[in-house]
Design a protein around this motif. Sequence first.
Motif, mmCIF file in Angstrom:
data_model
loop_
_atom_site.group_PDB
_atom_site.id
_atom_site.type_symbol
_atom_site.label_atom_id
_atom_site.label_comp_id
_atom_site.label_asym_id
_atom_site.label_seq_id
_atom_site.Cartn_x
_atom_site.Cartn_y
_atom_site.Cartn_z
ATOM 1 N N ARG A 61 0.826 -1.201 0.000
ATOM 2 C CA ARG A 61 0.000 0.000 0.000
ATOM 3 C C ARG A 61 0.865 1.258 0.000
ATOM 4 O O ARG A 61 0.554 2.227 -0.711
ATOM 5 N N GLU A 64 2.141 1.773 -3.498
ATOM 6 C CA GLU A 64 1.105 2.162 -4.447
ATOM 7 C C GLU A 64 0.804 3.655 -4.378
ATOM 8 O O GLU A 64 0.424 4.260 -5.382
ATOM 9 N N LEU A 65 0.988 4.259 -3.215
ATOM 10 C CA LEU A 65 0.639 5.657 -3.029
ATOM 11 C C LEU A 65 1.770 6.616 -3.360
ATOM 12 O O LEU A 65 1.570 7.828 -3.348
ATOM 13 N N ARG A 66 2.970 6.087 -3.643
ATOM 14 C CA ARG A 66 4.119 6.960 -3.840
ATOM 15 C C ARG A 66 4.933 6.531 -5.049
ATOM 16 O O ARG A 66 4.948 5.363 -5.408
ATOM 17 N N CYS A 285 1.738 11.429 -10.415
ATOM 18 C CA CYS A 285 0.898 10.246 -10.196
ATOM 19 C C CYS A 285 -0.287 10.267 -11.157
ATOM 20 O O CYS A 285 -1.045 11.247 -11.204
ATOM 21 N N THR A 288 -3.721 10.328 -8.838
ATOM 22 C CA THR A 288 -4.076 11.498 -8.034
ATOM 23 C C THR A 288 -3.691 12.822 -8.687
ATOM 24 O O THR A 288 -4.081 13.882 -8.189
#
Length: 328
Positions: A61, A64-66, A285, A288
């Motif tokens: 996780r 996945e966010l960075r 990204c 986002t």
Amino acid sequence: MADSPPPPPPPPAPTTITALSDDLLLEIFLRLPSFTSLARAAFACRAFLHAVRSSPAFRRRFRELRARPLLALFLLPYMRAIVPAATGTPTSSTKPPTKAPATARPSRVVCVHRESAWAWARVAVFSSHTMEWQLVLPPEMDTGGALDDTTGSVVNGIVCWVHKGKGCILALNTVTFQFSRMDLPPPLKVPSSRLQLGHTKDGEFCVVSVLQCMLSVWLWAADGDGVERFMPHKTFSLRANVSEVINEADVHIRPMAVINGFVYLSLTVAPFGDPRAPQLFVSFCLETAKVNLLHKESKRIFCPVDPYIKVSWPSSLIHCKVSLCLCI
């Protein structure tokens, strides 16, 4: 005589950081800005390190966010590396490229050669099993043609070259050593657009195009008639995003790599601007639309730059007997 009031209850014992459960610690760590800050926090004490090592779901996780950490910038053709300073800000039918199966096979050496700017590349493969060279030629392209004067991109075990002159991508499977051709849609054939090949967070092969501060994403997929081709996926206006890291009206944007749903970009003042202007390297990204500054050079680099990006977790942050013995 009235009874005296009961004494007040004792104050609750203070809760320390070491009293938090692994689940609460990981929720806190998930909000850290970068891999560097996570590594610093994990090695603060054994409890923090154990929490990070023991949860593959958390590491998945977090990644996945960075964007992946930028380890170095390689300057071509000099092959000199610039190591960014650590900062608190994070920094037949044509088949689409698919990940090569991890099977045991003899080691091979691959050489790519071009005799001139207009000639197609020739690939020679030397196998340690047969001790022989094998010459692999790309398919004929009408009246011939040239690969663009760029380095091939490696996407999921496939080496790809863009050929805008013929409006296609030439792909070499490094397992079968077979070539295939993937036709580009008309919007990607614009000479002034800059293309970069890569994959989304879900592993889908994609092409990212940057033209006049507009970033477009195209996926290789089947259309309504079942024909595989590049399909438009997303389009972003980078003007507002770029202004967060560089306050210039005319910014030159070049995509350098597309990895796991993040586009790595180079930002400079337009070609006719001040050559002493800084050059910035950022990640964008695709989910986002968030821009993160990875590195800033004090002046522009006038040669091609390739980023070297870490794609896996360091063994010291993965729970195993060997790393526990070495790092705790």
